[in-house]
Design a protein around this motif. Structure first.
Motif, PDB file in Angstrom:
ATOM      1  N   GLU A  93      21.774  44.726  60.879  1.00  0.00           N
ATOM      2  CA  GLU A  93      21.484  43.652  59.920  1.00  0.00           C
ATOM      3  C   GLU A  93      21.429  42.256  60.552  1.00  0.00           C
ATOM      4  OE1 GLU A  93      24.100  43.904  56.554  1.00  0.00           O
ATOM      5  OE2 GLU A  93      23.127  45.750  55.804  1.00  0.00           O
ATOM      6  N   GLU A  94      22.416  41.891  61.360  1.00  0.00           N
ATOM      7  CA  GLU A  94      22.447  40.562  61.962  1.00  0.00           C
ATOM      8  C   GLU A  94      22.215  40.654  63.473  1.00  0.00           C
ATOM      9  OE1 GLU A  94      22.659  37.774  60.354  1.00  0.00           O
ATOM     10  OE2 GLU A  94      23.049  38.652  58.381  1.00  0.00           O
ATOM     11  N   PRO A  95      21.295  39.848  64.007  1.00  0.00           N
ATOM     12  CA  PRO A  95      21.016  39.893  65.454  1.00  0.00           C
ATOM     13  C   PRO A  95      22.262  39.696  66.323  1.00  0.00           C
ATOM     14  CG  PRO A  95      19.323  38.629  64.340  1.00  0.00           C
ATOM     15  CD  PRO A  95      20.381  38.913  63.315  1.00  0.00           C
ATOM     16  N   HIS A  96      23.199  38.872  65.877  1.00  0.00           N
ATOM     17  CA  HIS A  96      24.364  38.605  66.732  1.00  0.00           C
ATOM     18  C   HIS A  96      25.210  39.863  66.921  1.00  0.00           C
ATOM     19  CE1 HIS A  96      27.731  38.493  63.788  1.00  0.00           C
ATOM     20  NE2 HIS A  96      26.783  38.154  62.939  1.00  0.00           N
ATOM     21  N   LEU A  97      25.151  40.796  65.960  1.00  0.00           N
ATOM     22  CA  LEU A  97      25.896  42.045  66.109  1.00  0.00           C
ATOM     23  C   LEU A  97      25.266  42.918  67.196  1.00  0.00           C
ATOM     24  CD1 LEU A  97      26.567  42.901  62.353  1.00  0.00           C
ATOM     25  CD2 LEU A  97      28.160  41.909  64.015  1.00  0.00           C
ATOM     26  N   LEU A  98      23.943  42.950  67.238  1.00  0.00           N
ATOM     27  CA  LEU A  98      23.250  43.683  68.296  1.00  0.00           C
ATOM     28  C   LEU A  98      23.537  43.054  69.655  1.00  0.00           C
ATOM     29  CD1 LEU A  98      19.626  44.702  67.184  1.00  0.00           C
ATOM     30  CD2 LEU A  98      21.306  46.122  68.385  1.00  0.00           C
ATOM     31  N   LYS A  99      23.493  41.720  69.709  1.00  0.00           N
ATOM     32  CA  LYS A  99      23.797  41.026  70.963  1.00  0.00           C
ATOM     33  C   LYS A  99      25.203  41.363  71.441  1.00  0.00           C
ATOM     34  CE  LYS A  99      20.983  36.801  70.665  1.00  0.00           C
ATOM     35  NZ  LYS A  99      21.057  35.321  70.672  1.00  0.00           N
ATOM     36  N   PHE A 100      26.164  41.335  70.504  1.00  0.00           N
ATOM     37  CA  PHE A 100      27.553  41.605  70.871  1.00  0.00           C
ATOM     38  C   PHE A 100      27.710  43.027  71.404  1.00  0.00           C
ATOM     39  CE2 PHE A 100      31.619  43.531  69.723  1.00  0.00           C
ATOM     40  CZ  PHE A 100      32.491  42.723  70.427  1.00  0.00           C
ATOM     41  N   HIS A 101      27.089  43.996  70.714  1.00  0.00           N
ATOM     42  CA  HIS A 101      27.247  45.394  71.138  1.00  0.00           C
ATOM     43  C   HIS A 101      26.605  45.616  72.502  1.00  0.00           C
ATOM     44  CE1 HIS A 101      27.414  49.822  69.558  1.00  0.00           C
ATOM     45  NE2 HIS A 101      28.279  49.582  70.519  1.00  0.00           N
ATOM     46  N   LEU A 102      25.440  45.008  72.741  1.00  0.00           N
ATOM     47  CA  LEU A 102      24.795  45.159  74.047  1.00  0.00           C
ATOM     48  C   LEU A 102      25.634  44.498  75.138  1.00  0.00           C
ATOM     49  CD1 LEU A 102      22.459  46.084  75.804  1.00  0.00           C
ATOM     50  CD2 LEU A 102      21.318  43.922  75.315  1.00  0.00           C
ATOM     51  N   ASP A 103      26.174  43.312  74.856  1.00  0.00           N
ATOM     52  CA  ASP A 103      26.999  42.642  75.858  1.00  0.00           C
ATOM     53  C   ASP A 103      28.257  43.454  76.149  1.00  0.00           C
ATOM     54  OD1 ASP A 103      27.754  40.213  77.462  1.00  0.00           O
ATOM     55  OD2 ASP A 103      29.429  40.243  76.050  1.00  0.00           O
ATOM     56  N   ASP A 104      28.854  44.017  75.116  1.00  0.00           N
ATOM     57  CA  ASP A 104      30.084  44.788  75.271  1.00  0.00           C
ATOM     58  C   ASP A 104      29.855  46.057  76.094  1.00  0.00           C
ATOM     59  OD1 ASP A 104      32.832  45.095  74.748  1.00  0.00           O
ATOM     60  OD2 ASP A 104      32.453  46.391  73.031  1.00  0.00           O
ATOM     61  N   LEU A 105      28.921  46.897  75.635  1.00  0.00           N
ATOM     62  CA  LEU A 105      28.634  48.140  76.345  1.00  0.00           C
ATOM     63  C   LEU A 105      27.903  47.881  77.657  1.00  0.00           C
ATOM     64  CD1 LEU A 105      27.540  50.627  73.532  1.00  0.00           C
ATOM     65  CD2 LEU A 105      29.502  50.846  75.046  1.00  0.00           C
ATOM     66  N   GLY A 106      27.000  46.912  77.640  1.00  0.00           N
ATOM     67  CA  GLY A 106      26.218  46.620  78.842  1.00  0.00           C
ATOM     68  C   GLY A 106      27.075  46.116  79.979  1.00  0.00           C
ATOM     69  N   SER A 107      28.065  45.272  79.667  1.00  0.00           N
ATOM     70  CA  SER A 107      28.974  44.791  80.707  1.00  0.00           C
ATOM     71  C   SER A 107      29.778  45.942  81.293  1.00  0.00           C
ATOM     72  CB  SER A 107      29.914  43.731  80.133  1.00  0.00           C
ATOM     73  OG  SER A 107      29.197  42.594  79.714  1.00  0.00           O
ATOM     74  N   ALA A 108      30.237  46.844  80.409  1.00  0.00           N
ATOM     75  CA  ALA A 108      31.010  47.997  80.877  1.00  0.00           C
ATOM     76  C   ALA A 108      30.151  48.897  81.762  1.00  0.00           C
ATOM     77  CB  ALA A 108      31.546  48.781  79.680  1.00  0.00           C
ATOM     78  N   ALA A 109      28.900  49.112  81.371  1.00  0.00           N
ATOM     79  CA  ALA A 109      27.999  49.943  82.169  1.00  0.00           C
ATOM     80  C   ALA A 109      27.749  49.307  83.528  1.00  0.00           C
ATOM     81  CB  ALA A 109      26.681  50.150  81.429  1.00  0.00           C
ATOM     82  N   GLY A 110      27.602  47.987  83.538  1.00  0.00           N
ATOM     83  CA  GLY A 110      27.398  47.290  84.803  1.00  0.00           C
ATOM     84  C   GLY A 110      28.600  47.411  85.721  1.00  0.00           C
TER      85      GLY A 110
END
Length: 218
Positions: A93-110
Motif C-alpha cells: 500500500e505505501e511505498p515507504h513500506l516497500l523501501k523499508f523491507h528492501l533495505d532490511d532484507l537487502g542489507s542482510a543479503a549484502g
C-alpha cells in the motif's frame, strides 16, 4: 564478490531515492510497475539469504552462465509467480513500506554475501554451484533490473559501469557471439535482452547475430 556488493548497493540506493509517485510508473519488465519490480527485488534478497544458508556437498552442476535458460518468447507478465508479485506489491500500500523491507532484507543479503566463502557450494533450484558463481549470476540480475527500474525514470542513476560491462560479457558468452563494439554497454544489454528493439542501423551492425536475439532469460 565486490562486484555483487557494488551492483546491489547501487540498486538499493536507487530504490531508496525514488519519490512516492515513481512507484506507480511502468518498469522495464512487461506488466510490472516500479512497485512490482521493487517487490521482486525483496524476493530476490530472500533468495540470496536462503541460498547462502543452503550448503551442498555435491559437485557443481551449473555456473553463473548455465544458471540461465533462454526462452523463445518474451515474458507477458501473466506467469503465476509474476502475477503473485503484483498482488504482493499492492499489499504494501505505501511505498515507504516497500523501501523499508528492501533495505532490511537487502542489507542482510549484502552482509551475508560478504561473509560467505566464495568457494563454498550452495544449492538452489535443485542445482549446485559455488557461492562465487551464484553471486556472479546476480550481478547480471541486478544490472538488468537496475535498467528496468530507470526505463521510464530517466532521473534514476545508471547501474555501475563495471556491472554493465560484466553483464555484457556474460550475455555475449550466453549468445556465443560478441555484440557490436559500437554499442554502448547499456544499449547492448537493452537490445540483447529485448528490452528495446534495435534501430535499422543497429540491426545492420548486428548482422547475423540479429537472428539469435533477443535473449529471454529465465
Amino acid at each position: 564478490m565486490d562486484l555483487f556488493s557494488h551492483s546491489w548497493a547501487a540498486l538499493r540506493t536507487a530504490v531508496a531515492d525514488l519519490a512516492d509517485q515513481d512507484f506507480t510508473q511502468p518498469s522495464g519488465c512487461t506488466g510490472w510497475l516500479v512497485q512490482d519490480l521493487v517487490c521482486h527485488l525483496v524476493i530476490d534478497a530472500q533468495d540470496v539469504l536462503i541460498t547462502l544458508a543452503t550448503p551442498a556437498d555435491a559437485e557443481p552442476t551449473i555456473t553463473a552462465l548455465t544458471y540461465w535458460t533462454v526462452g523463445a518468447e518474451a515474458p507477458t507478465g501473466d506467469d503465476p509467480l509474476d502475477a503473485l508479485t503484483v498482488r504482493l506489491a499492492a499489499a504494501y500500500e505505501e511505498p515507504h513500506l516497500l523501501k523499508f523491507h528492501l533495505d532490511d532484507l537487502g542489507s542482510a543479503a549484502g552482509r551475508a554475501a560478504v561473509l560467505a566463502d566464495p568457494d563454498a557450494r550452495v544449492s538452489t533450484r535443485d542445482e549446485v554451484l559455488t557461492v562465487h558463481e551464484y553471486l556472479t549470476m546476480y550481478v547480471l540480475e541486478w544490472t538488468l533490473h537496475h535498467l528496468d527500474l530507470r526505463a521510464h525514470l530517466p532521473h534514476v542513476a545508471e547501474p555501475p559501469a563495471e556491472g554493465l560491462a560484466r553483464t555484457r560479457q556474460m550475455l555475449e558468452e550466453i549468445a556465443g557471439a560478441e555484440l557490436p563494439a559500437a554499442f554502448s554497454d547499456t544499449d547492448a544489454l537493452l537490445i540483447a535482452t529485448g528490452r528495446r528493439a534495435p534501430t535499422e542501423a543497429e540491426r545492420a551492425e548486428l548482422g547475423d547475430l540479429a537472428a539469435k536475439l533477443p535473449l529471454f532469460l529465465g
